[in-house]
Write an enzyme that holds these catalytic residues in place. Sequence first.
Site, mmCIF file in Angstrom:
data_model
loop_
_atom_site.group_PDB
_atom_site.id
_atom_site.type_symbol
_atom_site.label_atom_id
_atom_site.label_comp_id
_atom_site.label_asym_id
_atom_site.label_seq_id
_atom_site.Cartn_x
_atom_site.Cartn_y
_atom_site.Cartn_z
ATOM 1 N N GLU A 5 -0.663 -0.549 43.132
ATOM 2 C CA GLU A 5 -0.516 -1.734 42.300
ATOM 3 C C GLU A 5 0.225 -2.850 43.044
ATOM 4 O O GLU A 5 -0.146 -4.022 42.966
ATOM 5 C CB GLU A 5 0.247 -1.388 41.014
ATOM 6 C CG GLU A 5 -0.416 -0.306 40.182
ATOM 7 C CD GLU A 5 0.110 1.083 40.484
ATOM 8 O OE1 GLU A 5 0.281 1.860 39.530
ATOM 9 O OE2 GLU A 5 0.360 1.385 41.675
ATOM 10 N N CYS A 38 3.693 4.184 37.886
ATOM 11 C CA CYS A 38 4.946 4.942 37.808
ATOM 12 C C CYS A 38 6.024 4.123 37.107
ATOM 13 O O CYS A 38 6.007 2.892 37.096
ATOM 14 C CB CYS A 38 5.407 5.367 39.205
ATOM 15 S SG CYS A 38 5.810 4.004 40.314
ATOM 16 N N CYS A 90 6.338 0.811 39.664
ATOM 17 C CA CYS A 90 5.211 -0.123 39.635
ATOM 18 C C CYS A 90 5.116 -0.832 38.286
ATOM 19 O O CYS A 90 4.721 -1.994 38.207
ATOM 20 C CB CYS A 90 3.913 0.620 39.927
ATOM 21 S SG CYS A 90 3.803 1.214 41.622
ATOM 22 N N ARG A 146 -10.861 20.252 56.357
ATOM 23 C CA ARG A 146 -9.560 20.727 56.824
ATOM 24 C C ARG A 146 -8.546 19.592 56.892
ATOM 25 O O ARG A 146 -7.370 19.764 56.541
ATOM 26 C CB ARG A 146 -9.700 21.361 58.210
ATOM 27 C CG ARG A 146 -10.427 22.688 58.246
ATOM 28 C CD ARG A 146 -10.570 23.173 59.683
ATOM 29 N NE ARG A 146 -11.277 24.450 59.769
ATOM 30 C CZ ARG A 146 -11.582 25.049 60.903
ATOM 31 N NH1 ARG A 146 -11.257 24.478 62.067
ATOM 32 N NH2 ARG A 146 -12.215 26.212 60.898
ATOM 33 N N ASP A 168 -12.673 36.873 65.022
ATOM 34 C CA ASP A 168 -13.246 35.572 65.388
ATOM 35 C C ASP A 168 -12.361 34.754 66.324
ATOM 36 O O ASP A 168 -12.833 33.802 66.943
ATOM 37 C CB ASP A 168 -13.512 34.735 64.128
ATOM 38 C CG ASP A 168 -14.647 35.294 63.284
ATOM 39 O OD1 ASP A 168 -15.297 36.254 63.735
ATOM 40 O OD2 ASP A 168 -14.870 34.765 62.181
ATOM 41 N N LEU A 182 -11.021 36.418 50.754
ATOM 42 C CA LEU A 182 -11.781 35.667 49.754
ATOM 43 C C LEU A 182 -11.943 36.471 48.468
ATOM 44 O O LEU A 182 -11.771 35.938 47.364
ATOM 45 C CB LEU A 182 -13.141 35.290 50.324
ATOM 46 C CG LEU A 182 -13.131 34.214 51.423
ATOM 47 C CD1 LEU A 182 -14.451 34.209 52.180
ATOM 48 C CD2 LEU A 182 -12.841 32.840 50.836
#
Length: 352
Positions: free
Chosen positions: A55, A80, A89, A194, A210, A298
């Site tokens: 803002e 805020c 703001c 990422r 890996d 996972l």
Amino acid sequence: MNTGFHEMFMSRCLELASAALGSTFPNPVVGSVIVHNGRIIGEGYHRKAGEAHAEVAAIESVTDRSLLGESTLYVNLEPCSHHGRTPPCADRIIAEGIRRVVCGTTDTSSKVAGRGFDKLRSAGCEVITGVLERESRAANCRFFTFHEKGRPRVILKWAMSADGFIDTDRPPGSPVEPYWITGLTERIFVHRWRATEQVIVAGGGTVRSDNPSLNVRYCDGRDPVKAILSRSGRLDPGSRIFGGERVLLFTKAKGVTYPGTEVVALRRPESEVVEEMLQDLFQRGFQSVFVEGGKQVLDMFIASGCWDEARVFRGLRDWGKGLPAPETGRVPSTVEMFEESILEIVYNEHIR
């Protein structure tokens, strides 16, 4: 001004906000435009914590400040109302004489939680809320998950063959390297992902098989903090993952040390390890976690229910056999074709 105009200008706020994705933690991403007689006369976005909020950036971009009293300020998140690194703001909006504020959604964090709107209305401002609210919440899904669920937002990612295998059979002595399912374009996408998240997680098995770097190489951006979830703590000290600045190792093993690594002892039962890890990351102030596997990790996240989104690349070739990929039990919300794979996005709840 009709709803269509409000949505058009709110869309611009969201476009501006997206330019800082991954750069504003712990703050949300916010864009703002100032409109006079249907024309944008100022705009800005929050670039990083400690710098001007959206803002204020929009207000300071206005050439003729005398127009502010007859203008409307648009912003995708509630202004805020508290003193942090910068002044409130809401106070600046009031001081500039802006009489109408159109907002995407409420800031539900404890420091704001509607008090910005209350302050504006008490000063005589007209406040319109809920314009592109779903999109506005989605833009700050990490921020909202952190403050509303008391944990980081969790994004799962894996690639699998056309017939549903995440890895091939690896006989003893197989090379320590990944078996690629996707092409370079998809890898660039992953590195962009990422760069927008704070922590990247892999299991000990993935590190051993890996030898991933888990950094950002195919695009500009900041490397996420690396986290390894390994019950045994058995890793090669020369692994690429230890080549960066900061690594967190979550393990039940005692007395293990690795270069540049903070070892975090896991004490809860196996079924509660994910929640224990996420609570630790929450206490450290991390708002987002990007989980790149392998299958065991996972599956643990999926079983815990502590995940929000899964990004799955499905290759175009069958393998015939191998390690079965994780299953969320949910239907993809979006599907996108790439040259060597299909990207499926799955959400763990209807409202992101």
